[in-house]
Structures are given as structure tokens and as C-alpha cells.
Design a protein around this motif. Structure first.
Motif, PDB file in Angstrom:
ATOM      1  N   THR A   1      17.469  12.440  17.445  1.00  0.00           N
ATOM      2  CA  THR A   1      18.359  11.347  17.050  1.00  0.00           C
ATOM      3  C   THR A   1      19.471  11.793  16.092  1.00  0.00           C
ATOM      4  N   PRO A   2      19.173  12.436  14.964  1.00  0.00           N
ATOM      5  CA  PRO A   2      20.276  12.836  14.067  1.00  0.00           C
ATOM      6  C   PRO A   2      21.168  13.902  14.673  1.00  0.00           C
ATOM      7  N   ILE A   3      20.628  14.688  15.598  1.00  0.00           N
ATOM      8  CA  ILE A   3      21.440  15.702  16.278  1.00  0.00           C
ATOM      9  C   ILE A   3      22.447  15.026  17.194  1.00  0.00           C
ATOM     10  N   LEU A   4      21.970  14.061  17.984  1.00  0.00           N
ATOM     11  CA  LEU A   4      22.872  13.310  18.862  1.00  0.00           C
ATOM     12  C   LEU A   4      23.917  12.570  18.035  1.00  0.00           C
ATOM     13  N   GLY A   5      23.498  12.005  16.910  1.00  0.00           N
ATOM     14  CA  GLY A   5      24.437  11.315  16.041  1.00  0.00           C
ATOM     15  C   GLY A   5      25.519  12.242  15.525  1.00  0.00           C
ATOM     16  N   ALA A   6      25.127  13.474  15.200  1.00  0.00           N
ATOM     17  CA  ALA A   6      26.099  14.433  14.662  1.00  0.00           C
ATOM     18  C   ALA A   6      27.103  14.863  15.719  1.00  0.00           C
ATOM     19  N   ILE A   7      26.624  15.250  16.912  1.00  0.00           N
ATOM     20  CA  ILE A   7      27.538  15.795  17.916  1.00  0.00           C
ATOM     21  C   ILE A   7      28.438  14.705  18.518  1.00  0.00           C
ATOM     22  N   SER A   8      27.992  13.438  18.433  1.00  0.00           N
ATOM     23  CA  SER A   8      28.805  12.340  18.964  1.00  0.00           C
ATOM     24  C   SER A   8      29.546  11.576  17.871  1.00  0.00           C
ATOM     25  N   GLN A   9      29.322  11.934  16.605  1.00  0.00           N
ATOM     26  CA  GLN A   9      29.916  11.233  15.463  1.00  0.00           C
ATOM     27  C   GLN A   9      29.521   9.752  15.485  1.00  0.00           C
ATOM     28  N   CYS A  10      28.209   9.525  15.564  1.00  0.00           N
ATOM     29  CA  CYS A  10      27.665   8.173  15.666  1.00  0.00           C
ATOM     30  C   CYS A  10      26.622   7.937  14.577  1.00  0.00           C
ATOM     31  N   PRO A  11      26.694   6.807  13.872  1.00  0.00           N
ATOM     32  CA  PRO A  11      25.628   6.458  12.927  1.00  0.00           C
ATOM     33  C   PRO A  11      24.354   6.087  13.692  1.00  0.00           C
ATOM     34  N   PHE A  12      23.229   6.028  12.992  1.00  0.00           N
ATOM     35  CA  PHE A  12      21.969   5.784  13.695  1.00  0.00           C
ATOM     36  C   PHE A  12      20.916   5.221  12.748  1.00  0.00           C
ATOM     37  N   ILE A  13      19.894   4.621  13.358  1.00  0.00           N
ATOM     38  CA  ILE A  13      18.616   4.440  12.682  1.00  0.00           C
ATOM     39  C   ILE A  13      17.549   5.078  13.566  1.00  0.00           C
ATOM     40  N   MET A  14      16.529   5.622  12.920  1.00  0.00           N
ATOM     41  CA  MET A  14      15.354   6.064  13.670  1.00  0.00           C
ATOM     42  C   MET A  14      14.115   5.545  12.955  1.00  0.00           C
TER      43      MET A  14
ATOM     44  N   LEU B   1       5.802  13.940   9.715  1.00  0.00           N
ATOM     45  CA  LEU B   1       6.850  13.706  10.706  1.00  0.00           C
ATOM     46  C   LEU B   1       8.093  13.113  10.058  1.00  0.00           C
ATOM     47  N   VAL B   2       7.904  12.107   9.203  1.00  0.00           N
ATOM     48  CA  VAL B   2       9.044  11.448   8.561  1.00  0.00           C
ATOM     49  C   VAL B   2       9.842  12.453   7.739  1.00  0.00           C
ATOM     50  N   ASP B   3       9.150  13.285   6.973  1.00  0.00           N
ATOM     51  CA  ASP B   3       9.865  14.269   6.150  1.00  0.00           C
ATOM     52  C   ASP B   3      10.564  15.303   7.017  1.00  0.00           C
ATOM     53  N   TRP B   4       9.908  15.709   8.108  1.00  0.00           N
ATOM     54  CA  TRP B   4      10.479  16.738   8.987  1.00  0.00           C
ATOM     55  C   TRP B   4      11.762  16.255   9.649  1.00  0.00           C
ATOM     56  N   VAL B   5      11.755  15.045  10.210  1.00  0.00           N
ATOM     57  CA  VAL B   5      12.969  14.541  10.868  1.00  0.00           C
ATOM     58  C   VAL B   5      14.047  14.222   9.835  1.00  0.00           C
ATOM     59  N   THR B   6      13.638  13.863   8.608  1.00  0.00           N
ATOM     60  CA  THR B   6      14.619  13.673   7.534  1.00  0.00           C
ATOM     61  C   THR B   6      15.317  14.990   7.214  1.00  0.00           C
ATOM     62  N   HIS B   7      14.526  16.063   7.196  1.00  0.00           N
ATOM     63  CA  HIS B   7      15.075  17.389   6.926  1.00  0.00           C
ATOM     64  C   HIS B   7      16.076  17.794   8.013  1.00  0.00           C
ATOM     65  N   ILE B   8      15.729  17.526   9.271  1.00  0.00           N
ATOM     66  CA  ILE B   8      16.654  17.814  10.369  1.00  0.00           C
ATOM     67  C   ILE B   8      17.967  17.060  10.165  1.00  0.00           C
ATOM     68  N   ALA B   9      17.852  15.770   9.839  1.00  0.00           N
ATOM     69  CA  ALA B   9      19.041  14.944   9.646  1.00  0.00           C
ATOM     70  C   ALA B   9      19.912  15.471   8.506  1.00  0.00           C
ATOM     71  N   GLU B  10      19.277  15.869   7.419  1.00  0.00           N
ATOM     72  CA  GLU B  10      20.043  16.399   6.287  1.00  0.00           C
ATOM     73  C   GLU B  10      20.764  17.687   6.674  1.00  0.00           C
ATOM     74  N   ASP B  11      20.087  18.538   7.446  1.00  0.00           N
ATOM     75  CA  ASP B  11      20.729  19.775   7.885  1.00  0.00           C
ATOM     76  C   ASP B  11      21.859  19.506   8.881  1.00  0.00           C
ATOM     77  N   CYS B  12      21.799  18.359   9.560  1.00  0.00           N
ATOM     78  CA  CYS B  12      22.884  17.966  10.459  1.00  0.00           C
ATOM     79  C   CYS B  12      24.073  17.391   9.696  1.00  0.00           C
TER      80      CYS B  12
END
Length: 491
Positions: free
Chosen positions: A375-388, A419-430
Motif C-alpha cells: 500500500t505505501p509503495i503504491l501510494g508513493a509511485i502514484s503520488q496518492c494518499p492512503f489508509i491501510m 506487522l503494524v510496525d513493519w508496514v509502518t517502517h516500509i511507509a516511512e522509508d517510502c
């Protein structure tokens, strides 16, 4: 300290003197180890959150507060909002509020105004006495709604011996008639009120610190009022016509809550701009898409497999490729090597989505399982906000995965917390600033991660290195293609 209250006999004399001459009847008492200030703190929390004591209530709106420093100090001009305080000999009144109790279902129960007063006496020779009263604005028992005990008043008394470091708490009712206190429901309510106070006070005395905070992004009243409107409008029809084998009670009320949160969020985000549309990735049964489009929001959702309920939830959508609100599509992100050719997964090109959306489209990822870390990866490459809203744990290849323990060592090491912390980390790195909201929905998986602000530009993110850092994507195409052949999940 276990909760083992003393039930006080009917002939027990009043513990305090009402200057109006009314007799407050003591019902239960219990020892405590928390002092006066903590008692006031816990009681103020209960004044603001009556839902702690009653599942029939949403919240309380403070409509009067005579504390000039209170953030919610608002005096209503309506006559029934005027306070109806009481005074007691030797226990001066220090603060007066009026709260409006807001029930979960206003079609069944009406709101109720209630005066709440705080009193305290302090002496060097006698115990400190703190008293908190609830006085309903009702002249008779029949005027009271179902969720309120049929009494004229409720009192919590805290008595503290500072030299001994110990004290007691007790609950008292002011009846309309003395026989009212023989009612089992009334006595059960008194027992429960004291039990909740004991639990919260003793937990704080033992050093408990609340770690979960609600209503960080959207104020409680706005969310609950919107949720109540949606529930009254849609709930019965949706439950009665449920086409899936899953529990309608869970899914309907959960998605109505998520829809209410999203609509309030979008009201803030797009108050000065046109709504850009939404896409629900891994939309499952399609209910959330249906509610949002019915409420006038343009958008669509897709999933690897269609659901039985799609036939009844299908609506016209201006943002989807085909003009339909629900589509069967497999997500093969453009940044995954080997996804440029549909032959890689033996699926027709029309059934594939490359994960690129029009810039600004709001991405909804609600219990999207395999798509959650994307989700945060797709948001980054498309310049789209998101909730997950994470649920089941999968890695970037679509396989089940146990994420590493949270970076914050004080947090739980459970699979979900990891899981929550891991996907948060991905989002921050994005390059996303992540806001966290604990949604008020009937699910233990109620953590919502919101990305709407960037901390760095996309050209500062090495996407290839990021994918490697989080385990790589080898095998993704084959794994997600298998979703088309497997049965649908419950969502």
C-alpha cells in the motif's frame, strides 16, 4: 487488589449530609490505595466517557463547565442545560459541569442532560473526603431513559487517610422512592459503577499507563454522529440482504464505521478542493465501496476474485477503467520485475492492474492481506494518499510472514503488533509521515495507518533497494496468481 466490595445493609446511615435534607443511601464500599487527586482524575475521565460504564452510550458532550481553564468550557443557552447542583455540609463544591449523554441508538433512547459536581473537604485531623455526583435532569423515574438507573442521583465518595496511605471508595444512590433500591438492576448498576472505578484507580496506582489513544485524527463526536447516521440509513437493509457466508453483524457495522471515518477524514482533507476519487485495493465483499459510492464519493474497488455480493453492490463509478465500481483484477505492480507481460501469470491483460493510479487518488487498503505492505509503495509511485488497516501478515512476495518484533521494545511482540510496525517502517522509508488512529469499529484489527503527507520526494527513494531491504519480490507473480484459483477469503 481483587474487587470484593462490602454490601452495606439497608439501615446504614448516610455518609454525608445533603443541605436539601435528602437522604443518599450507601450501597457498596471497597478499600483503595489511590489518593484524592487520582480519584478526581479517574472520575473526570468517566464524566467525559460514560461509555466506560454503559455499552448503551457513545459518549458525553460537555455543554457547561464552570472551570474557566477547561478547554471544553461552553455554556448552553437552553434552559435544560443549566446546572442543577447540590451542596453538602462540610464538603465544599469545587466544580460544576453539565454533560449530555449520547446513546448509541437515538431511535430507541433519547439523550439525557446530567449535572456533574465535584466536592472536596481537607483537614489535618480528619480524612480527606472527595465526592462526585451525577444528577439527571429528570423529574420522575419514567422520564429517565433505559440506560440510566431509575434514581434521582448517583454519588461516588472517596475517603483518604494520608498518614496511612489508604482509603475507601463507595457508591450511593438518591432514590425517588426507597423501594427503588430493591430493584436488582439498580443494585447491579451500583455494583458495576464501583467496580469500574476500582479497576481504573487501582490500575493507575499500580503504574499502568494508557498506550492506546482514540480520536487522534478525527474527533470522537464527529465520527460517532456520522456513524450513527450511516447505521440508521443502511444497517438493517444490509444485514437482511447479506449474500456472503460470513457474519453480517461483523462486516456491516465494521465497514459502516470505516466509511464514517473516511468521510470525516475527506471532509478535512478536501474542504478546499474537489474530491479526487478513491480506489479500494483488495476490496473483498465490496461493501465499503458500495457505502462510499452511495454517499456520493466517486471511486471503485478491485479484488483477485469476485464475490457473490458484488451483484447487489455494483454501482456506476467514474474512476474505474470500465466504469463499474467493483472489478475482478489482479495487482501486478509495475515495480515488480517480470510483470510487464501477462504471460508471466497466464492471465488476460484486462484482468491485471499495474498499481499505477491517477495522482491524488485516495487508496483504501482495508484488511487487504497480501496487498497491505504494498500500500505505501503504491501510494508513493502514484503520488496518492492512503489508509491501510492491517490484518493478516504477508511479505512483499504475497507469502505468509512473521514480521520482526516492533522497534519500540515497550510494545507487544505479537504477530499483529509486529506487522503494524513493519508496514509502518516500509511507509516511512517510502517517504510518508504516518499517522495512527485506533478506529472505533467492532474488530481487534482496528489500527488505521494514514499517509497523507510526504517527508521526502519520490526521486529520493531508491525503490529497488527498498524492495530488497524488505525481503525482495521474487515469486510474487506466481503467489498472487494463485489467489485467482483459490477460494475467496472472508473479507
Amino acid at each position: 487488589m481483587p474487587f470484593e466490595p462490602e454490601e452495606l445493609p439497608p439501615a446504614t446511615p448516610p455518609f454525608f449530609d445533603d443541605t436539601a435534607g435528602d437522604v443518599w443511601v450507601p450501597l457498596y464500599r471497597h478499600a483503595c490505595t489511590f489518593g484524592p487527586d487520582m480519584f478526581v482524575d479517574k472520575m473526570m475521565n468517566m464524566v467525559r466517557n460514560p461509555n466506560l460504564n454503559s455499552s448503551w452510550l457513545f459518549r458525553a458532550d460537555i455543554i457547561y463547565d464552570d472551570d474557566p481553564e477547561a478547554e471544553t468550557s461552553v455554556e448552553s443557552s437552553t434552559s435544560n442545560a443549566r446546572p442543577s447542583p447540590r451542596d453538602f455540609t462540610g464538603i465544599p463544591r469545587q466544580r460544576t459541569l453539565v454533560r449530555k449523554l449520547i446513546p448509541r441508538n437515538e431511535r430507541r433512547d433519547q439523550p439525557l442532560d446530567q449535572t456533574c459536581t465535584f466536592h472536596r473537604s481537607e483537614s489535618t485531623t480528619t480524612p480527606t473526603r472527595s465526592l462526585v455526583l451525577y444528577i439527571p435532569h429528570a423529574s420522575s423515574a419514567p422520564d429517565l431513559p433505559f440506560y440510566h438507573p431509575k434514581v434521582r442521583g448517583i454519588a461516588h465518595l472517596h475517603e483518604w487517610h494520608p498518614l496511612q496511605g489508604s482509603g475507601s471508595i463507595s457508591v450511593h444512590f438518591l432514590p425517588f422512592q426507597q423501594d427503588d433500591l430493591q430493584d436488582k438492576k439498580v443494585r447491579r448498576t451500583a455494583y458495576r459503577l464501583l467496580e469500574i472505578l476500582h479497576k481504573h484507580g487501582q490500575s493507575s496506582a499500580a503504574g499502568y499507563v494508557k498506550r492506546v489513544h482514540h480520536d487522534v485524527v478525527i474527533p470522537q463526536a464527529r465520527f460517532q454522529d456520522h456513524y450513527a447516521r450511516l447505521k440508521n440509513k443502511y444497517a438493517r437493509q444490509l444485514v437482511d440482504s447479506w449474500a456472503e457466508s460470513t457474519d453480517p453483524g461483523k462486516h456491516v457495522f465494521e465497514d459502516l464505521g470505516i466509511a464514517a471515518f473516511l468521510m470525516e477524514l475527506w471532509a478535512d482533507m478536501y474542504k478546499d478542493a474537489a474530491f479526487p476519487g478513491f480506489v479500494d485495493i483488495g476490496c473483498g465483499n465490496g461493501l465499503l465501496v458500495y457505502i462510499l459510492t452511495q454517499e456520493g464519493y466517486s471511486g471503485w474497488g478491485f479484488d483477485a476474485r469476485a464475490r457473490k455480493s458484488w451483484a447487489q453492490f455494483q454501482t456506476e463509478a467514474s474512476r474505474s477503467p470500465s466504469g463499474q465500481s467493483l472489478e475482478q483484477r489482479l495487482l501486478l505492480p509495475s515495480v515488480v520485475p517480470g510483470t510487464t507481460s501477462p504471460d508471466a501469470v497466464q492471465i488476460s491483460p484486462e484482468a491485471i492492474h499495474d498499481g499505477l493510479f491517477p495522482p491524488g487518488t485516495f487508496i483504501v487498503s482495508n484488511h487487504a492481506d497480501e496487498l497491505t505492505p504494498w500500500t505505501p509503495i503504491l501510494g508513493a509511485i502514484s503520488q496518492c494518499p492512503f489508509i491501510m488497516i492491517p490484518c493478516c501478515s504477508h511479505n512483499l512476495t504475497g507469502e505468509k510472514y512473521r514480521a520482526p518484533p516492533p522497534r519500540d521494545k515497550t510494545k507487544s511482540k505479537s504477530t499483529f503488533a509486529s506487522l503494524v510496525d513493519w508496514v509502518t517502517h516500509i511507509a516511512e522509508d517510502c517517504g510518508w509521515e504516518i499517522e495512527t488512529e485506533m478506529l472505533r469499529i467492532p474488530s481487534t484489527r482496528n489500527t488505521c495507518l494514514l499517509g497523507r503527507r510526504r517527508t521526502k520526494d519520490l526521486d529520493e527513494v531508491n525503490m529497488e533497494a527498498l524492495l530488497r531491504k524488505y525481503g525482495g519480490v521474487e515469486g510474487y507473480c506466481a503467489n498472487v496468481a494463485g489467489l485467482v484459483k483459490s477460494g475467496p477469503r472472508g473479507h
